[in-house]
Design an enzyme around this catalytic site. Sequence first.
Site, PDB file in Angstrom:
ATOM      1  N   GLY A  60      -3.626  -0.054   3.560  1.00 53.97           N
ATOM      2  CA  GLY A  60      -2.482  -0.103   2.661  1.00 53.97           C
ATOM      3  C   GLY A  60      -1.474   0.964   3.031  1.00 53.97           C
ATOM      4  N   GLN A  65       5.494   6.819   0.890  1.00 56.90           N
ATOM      5  CA  GLN A  65       4.886   7.529   2.016  1.00 56.90           C
ATOM      6  C   GLN A  65       5.781   7.552   3.245  1.00 56.90           C
ATOM      7  OE1 GLN A  65       0.938   5.280   1.463  1.00 56.90           O
ATOM      8  NE2 GLN A  65       0.284   7.264   2.261  1.00 56.90           N
ATOM      9  N   CYS A 110      -6.237   9.352   2.716  1.00 58.99           N
ATOM     10  CA  CYS A 110      -4.844   8.949   2.532  1.00 58.99           C
ATOM     11  C   CYS A 110      -4.056   9.332   3.784  1.00 58.99           C
ATOM     12  CB  CYS A 110      -4.262   9.651   1.304  1.00 58.99           C
ATOM     13  SG  CYS A 110      -2.548   9.221   0.935  1.00 58.99           S
ATOM     14  N   HIS A 153      -4.935   2.632  -5.578  1.00 59.57           N
ATOM     15  CA  HIS A 153      -4.527   3.781  -4.749  1.00 59.57           C
ATOM     16  C   HIS A 153      -3.037   3.698  -4.447  1.00 59.57           C
ATOM     17  CE1 HIS A 153      -5.277   6.726  -1.292  1.00 59.57           C
ATOM     18  NE2 HIS A 153      -4.089   6.240  -0.995  1.00 59.57           N
ATOM     19  N   HIS A 157       0.546   5.875  -5.794  1.00 59.06           N
ATOM     20  CA  HIS A 157       1.625   6.478  -5.000  1.00 59.06           C
ATOM     21  C   HIS A 157       2.991   6.193  -5.626  1.00 59.06           C
ATOM     22  CE1 HIS A 157      -0.322   8.291  -1.555  1.00 59.06           C
ATOM     23  NE2 HIS A 157      -0.962   7.184  -1.222  1.00 59.06           N
TER      24      HIS A 157
END
Length: 185
Positions: A60, A65, A110, A153, A157
């Site tokens: 993912g 990010q 991560c 998850h 974010h």
Amino acid sequence: MILMNDIIREGHPTLRLKAKEVSFPLSNEDRQLCDDLLEYVVNSQDDKLGEKYGLRSGIGLAAPQVNASKRIFALHIPDGENLLENFIAINPKIISHSVEKTYIETGEGCLSVDREVPGYVPRYARITVKALDKEGNVIKKRLKGLPAIAFQHELDHLNGIMFYDHIDENAPYKDIPGATAFDRE
Ligand code: NB4
Ligand code: NI
């Protein structure tokens, strides 16, 4: 294509922001962002491409990010030869969840965290989610196992939450009542 140095790391303020909803029809920029996120995840799981471009493998990737504070993420989750999930989620929401929890036995990692953070990350075992695809169509899915864990998850974010925020630092491997471990192997 997205490379590792396009991925921001913990400490960067964008990772702690609540990302903004995306409006439709998608701008060309947002459409490109969607494709780039999914392309990264697929490339990262390709041994040759991963090697060639030094990509850390992932199932993912969320827009924050890559320093785009927008409510978009991509998931590409294989199950051996088959594909469990492969989609882009825009303005995603969890509309219901099980009481039962789950966690990855070996913990989580991560792409924005360049260190191991050991410990169980409690997640809902089963979730019903809604999101929009690039055309603005509603996607409604029931997820369990790794897709459910990964969806949570990535959604974190979009809300400025990192996986280790869920780990009990005093007892990282303490038993989680009513939880079933998800064993990756
Ligand atoms: C997101 C995941 C961390 C826990 C579980 C796993 C990998 C990530 C982070 C839940 C979501 C990225 C995005 C993997 C991986 C299993 C499938 C298929 C063949 C290798 C691939 C390895 F790479 N996490 N990395 N971390 N994140 N499984 N797999 N395998 O994906 O930070 O926010 O290719
Ligand atoms: Ni992550």
